[in-house]
Design a protein around this motif. Sequence first.
Motif, PDB file in Angstrom:
ATOM      1  N   TYR A   1       6.592   0.482  -4.740  1.00 14.54           N
ATOM      2  CA  TYR A   1       5.447  -0.120  -5.196  1.00 14.54           C
ATOM      3  C   TYR A   1       4.256  -0.107  -4.392  1.00 14.54           C
ATOM      4  O   TYR A   1       4.630  -0.345  -3.323  1.00 14.54           O
ATOM      5  N   THR A   2       3.203   0.198  -5.028  1.00 15.46           N
ATOM      6  CA  THR A   2       1.943  -0.256  -4.167  1.00 15.46           C
ATOM      7  C   THR A   2       0.832  -0.907  -5.196  1.00 15.46           C
ATOM      8  O   THR A   2       1.306  -1.048  -6.492  1.00 15.46           O
ATOM      9  N   SER A   3      -0.149  -1.358  -4.784  1.00  9.75           N
ATOM     10  CA  SER A   3      -0.830  -2.355  -5.480  1.00  9.75           C
ATOM     11  C   SER A   3      -0.373  -3.733  -5.449  1.00  9.75           C
ATOM     12  O   SER A   3       0.546  -4.063  -4.689  1.00  9.75           O
ATOM     13  N   ALA A   4      -1.066  -4.819  -6.218  1.00 10.18           N
ATOM     14  CA  ALA A   4      -0.634  -6.226  -6.340  1.00 10.18           C
ATOM     15  C   ALA A   4       0.437  -6.369  -7.480  1.00 10.18           C
ATOM     16  O   ALA A   4       0.170  -5.574  -8.417  1.00 10.18           O
ATOM     17  N   GLY A   5       1.400  -6.998  -7.286  1.00  9.04           N
ATOM     18  CA  GLY A   5       2.375  -7.228  -8.196  1.00  9.04           C
ATOM     19  C   GLY A   5       3.127  -8.747  -8.228  1.00  9.04           C
ATOM     20  O   GLY A   5       2.826  -9.151  -6.833  1.00  9.04           O
ATOM     21  N   THR A   6       3.744  -9.102  -8.856  1.00  9.18           N
ATOM     22  CA  THR A   6       4.416 -10.239  -9.013  1.00  9.18           C
ATOM     23  C   THR A   6       5.811 -10.131  -9.419  1.00  9.18           C
ATOM     24  O   THR A   6       6.262  -9.547 -10.408  1.00  9.18           O
ATOM     25  N   VAL A   7       6.698 -10.879  -8.249  1.00  6.88           N
ATOM     26  CA  VAL A   7       8.072 -11.019  -8.667  1.00  6.88           C
ATOM     27  C   VAL A   7       8.563 -12.425  -9.199  1.00  6.88           C
ATOM     28  O   VAL A   7       8.010 -13.309  -8.387  1.00  6.88           O
ATOM     29  N   GLU A   8       9.044 -12.418 -10.371  1.00  8.68           N
ATOM     30  CA  GLU A   8       9.265 -13.844 -10.709  1.00  8.68           C
ATOM     31  C   GLU A   8      10.576 -14.277 -10.609  1.00  8.68           C
ATOM     32  O   GLU A   8      11.674 -13.694 -10.879  1.00  8.68           O
TER      33      GLU A   8
ATOM     34  N   ASP B   1       0.816  -1.404   0.005  1.00 12.70           N
ATOM     35  CA  ASP B   1       0.069  -0.115  -0.009  1.00 12.70           C
ATOM     36  C   ASP B   1       1.114   1.178   0.076  1.00 12.70           C
ATOM     37  O   ASP B   1       2.103   1.193  -0.097  1.00 12.70           O
ATOM     38  N   ALA B   2       0.314   2.398   0.123  1.00 11.76           N
ATOM     39  CA  ALA B   2       1.062   3.597  -0.104  1.00 11.76           C
ATOM     40  C   ALA B   2       1.406   4.072   1.222  1.00 11.76           C
ATOM     41  O   ALA B   2       1.884   5.353   1.551  1.00 11.76           O
ATOM     42  N   HIS B   3       1.273   3.253   2.420  1.00 15.53           N
ATOM     43  CA  HIS B   3       1.736   3.654   3.794  1.00 15.53           C
ATOM     44  C   HIS B   3       2.861   2.808   4.204  1.00 15.53           C
ATOM     45  O   HIS B   3       2.939   2.747   5.541  1.00 15.53           O
TER      46      HIS B   3
ATOM     47  N   ILE C   1      -8.258  -2.387  -5.557  1.00 14.36           N
ATOM     48  CA  ILE C   1      -9.096  -1.369  -5.718  1.00 14.36           C
ATOM     49  C   ILE C   1      -8.978  -0.382  -4.198  1.00 14.36           C
ATOM     50  O   ILE C   1      -8.694   0.912  -4.201  1.00 14.36           O
ATOM     51  N   ARG C   2      -8.916  -1.006  -3.412  1.00 16.51           N
ATOM     52  CA  ARG C   2      -8.786  -0.566  -1.905  1.00 16.51           C
ATOM     53  C   ARG C   2      -7.577   0.295  -1.842  1.00 16.51           C
ATOM     54  O   ARG C   2      -7.333   1.569  -1.229  1.00 16.51           O
ATOM     55  N   VAL C   3      -6.269  -0.140  -2.165  1.00  8.91           N
ATOM     56  CA  VAL C   3      -5.109   0.609  -2.178  1.00  8.91           C
ATOM     57  C   VAL C   3      -4.999   1.693  -3.142  1.00  8.91           C
ATOM     58  O   VAL C   3      -4.513   2.825  -2.758  1.00  8.91           O
ATOM     59  N   ALA C   4      -5.720   1.475  -4.318  1.00 12.15           N
ATOM     60  CA  ALA C   4      -5.919   2.775  -4.998  1.00 12.15           C
ATOM     61  C   ALA C   4      -6.923   3.694  -4.307  1.00 12.15           C
ATOM     62  O   ALA C   4      -6.492   4.903  -4.948  1.00 12.15           O
ATOM     63  N   ASN C   5      -7.767   3.677  -3.693  1.00 11.92           N
ATOM     64  CA  ASN C   5      -8.298   4.443  -2.862  1.00 11.92           C
ATOM     65  C   ASN C   5      -7.709   5.171  -1.525  1.00 11.92           C
ATOM     66  O   ASN C   5      -8.360   5.691  -1.058  1.00 11.92           O
ATOM     67  N   GLY C   6      -6.506   4.656  -1.503  1.00 12.41           N
ATOM     68  CA  GLY C   6      -5.628   5.308  -0.370  1.00 12.41           C
ATOM     69  C   GLY C   6      -5.584   4.534   0.948  1.00 12.41           C
ATOM     70  O   GLY C   6      -5.077   4.944   1.707  1.00 12.41           O
ATOM     71  N   GLU C   7      -6.617   3.404   0.872  1.00 13.06           N
ATOM     72  CA  GLU C   7      -6.661   2.886   1.995  1.00 13.06           C
ATOM     73  C   GLU C   7      -5.291   1.849   2.419  1.00 13.06           C
ATOM     74  O   GLU C   7      -4.644   1.457   1.697  1.00 13.06           O
TER      75      GLU C   7
END
Length: 666
Positions: free
Chosen positions: A268-275, A216-218, A313-319
């Motif tokens: 980084y924020t949101s969902a991501g994948t490290v391969e 998240d952004a926190h 979606i919640r992370v994009a909303n700043g949560e």
Amino acid sequence: MFKKILIANRGEIACRVIKTARKMGIKTVAIYSDADRNALHVQMADEAVHIGPPPANQSYIVIDKVMAAIKGSGAEAVHPGYGFLSENARFAEALDAAGVAFVGPPVKAIEAMGDKITSKKIAQEAGVSTVPGYMGLIDTADDAVRIAGEIGYPVMIKASAGGGGKGMRIAWNDEECREGFQSSKNEAASSFGDDRIFIEKFVTQPRHIEIQVLCDAHGNGIYLGERECSIQRRNQKVIEEAPSPFLDDATRKAMGEQAVALAKAVGYTSAGTVEFIVDGARNFYFLEMNTRLQVEHPVTELITGVDLVEQMIRVANGEALTITQDDVKLNGWAMESRLYAEDPYRNFLPSIGRLTRYRPPEEVADDAHVVRNDTGVYEGGEISMYYDPMIAKLCTWGPSRGEAIEHMRNALDSFEVEGIGHNLPFLSAVMDHPKFVSGDMTTAFIAEEYPEGFDGVTLPQEALQRVAAAVAAMFRVDEIRRTRISGRMDNHSRRVGKEWVVTLQGESFEVKVKADKKGSTVKFIDGTKLRVTSDWTPGDPLAVLDAGGEPLVLKVGRIDAGYRIRTRGADLKVYVRTPRQAELATLMPEKMPPDTSKMLLCPMPGLIVKVDVQEGDEVQEGQALCTVEAMKMENILRAERKAVVTRINVEAGDSLGVDEVIMEFE
């Protein structure tokens, strides 16, 4: 929370995002091209906006058109799905400038990690082990050959902005490097609007294992276990599972912590994948980071209980994340099989057309069993040549890996698809393969186990006998029905014989069928008896039976003197005849197929990109003859042997159907 989200994508991922948005009470806006006017995601969304012609580079990846759709619909946020604009920094910048939330990472993170060259440099600077390679941009095929020679063959040629196997080639020598470089550039430009290429060492015998991260952004970041993605074909994942049968707790923890540290290093924020590539000693090497939701995210959701789209979606909303690392528990095992519109019997070449029948297995969700099907198509819909050939992701969950596999076997057998070529038989074959069942696999699994391609499954004797018994019992029911329909209702049971010869997979079984109100007992000539029960009705395309005390699911199609039966990856013509009919059938001459040995036939519906030879040319075995593009992939057709070209029937730009004659030989 957002009131309206636009999904800048199509197909199953657009449908997937719509489901979660609907659950959260958020209205959705779909975008669509001419080819997708009647698509499922358009039907599911609250609103839909037309954005142009079928080719993606004239519709889905044209930023101005997508931005106009956002402005016109009043959407407050955009979920990009995967592919298309999902890792495009310019698109994220345009959204930011317009005051629209991007359901994904910040622009700087996309630029740093979405670009595979930059991400590798950052990973190296952060002390992450990486695969040897050339991190600079490569301009020409000559440069590519030189660099590949310095790294040492085999090498992987990859599109910097790539994903999903697009713009990716393995080269084992200079010639393959030169060809692969140009094809990768072409595919990259077509799919992503970015033709930059880089080269790295191809690690032989690797396992492809990736870590799902969520930030998240926190300042909070967690990992949600790993996914095993080693079953790949042409660098495209086919079957994924979570967790990996190979990792131990210590390796999982080390990979997860490293993945989160890398994500935090770039904000980084949101969902991501490290391969990662993992070798046989569980050494792991950073491969790339995908700054988006992955195709295979459902298996992670099934073992963690976390809705990744909702979290994005919640992370994009700043949560802030409400889940800590200690909250993440891996429960049971999940499998995902990607259903592709392709013909496994023709080297998995793309298939297009109308889905005359599309009946997925029933979805189930309880404490012991889950069947989930993420899809973007429907019965009667068209599979287009313009987009990725994946039409569904079939997922199963069970308390153990063995149970998850068994649920997948049954679900695949129950999946009805007609009208196009599809890879269901191949998926079933993998689920029964001893190496896969044991978990002993690498990314070379398909190449090693199916070196000559896939030509169907040969059922073992026991399974063959069960199918023969089931079909004999079904045929008897069919015969009784036909007798009644014909008007011969008196003593119809005496008119239907009890002795039959069932012929399938080159073998014949002499059987006697004794029926009662609850089912049939089928006796073989060697004395074996199998009890068959089912509520199958003649004409039903799916038969769910019990044969010999074990469940058996058959896809059924009527042919003369029997049925076309498909089960567990096998595609069988099963003939049921009286003993006399069977005796006479052995005397019938076999019909020979037409001779096409002196022709190059188009193996799939597609577009001729270029023709490499001229009439009168003498070609050698393995020489490139022409290139056909279908579903965003370029396919080079080569000469099977030495010959002289006598006639060329096509030119660049022509659209061809399956088996159209491209050229003829002396």
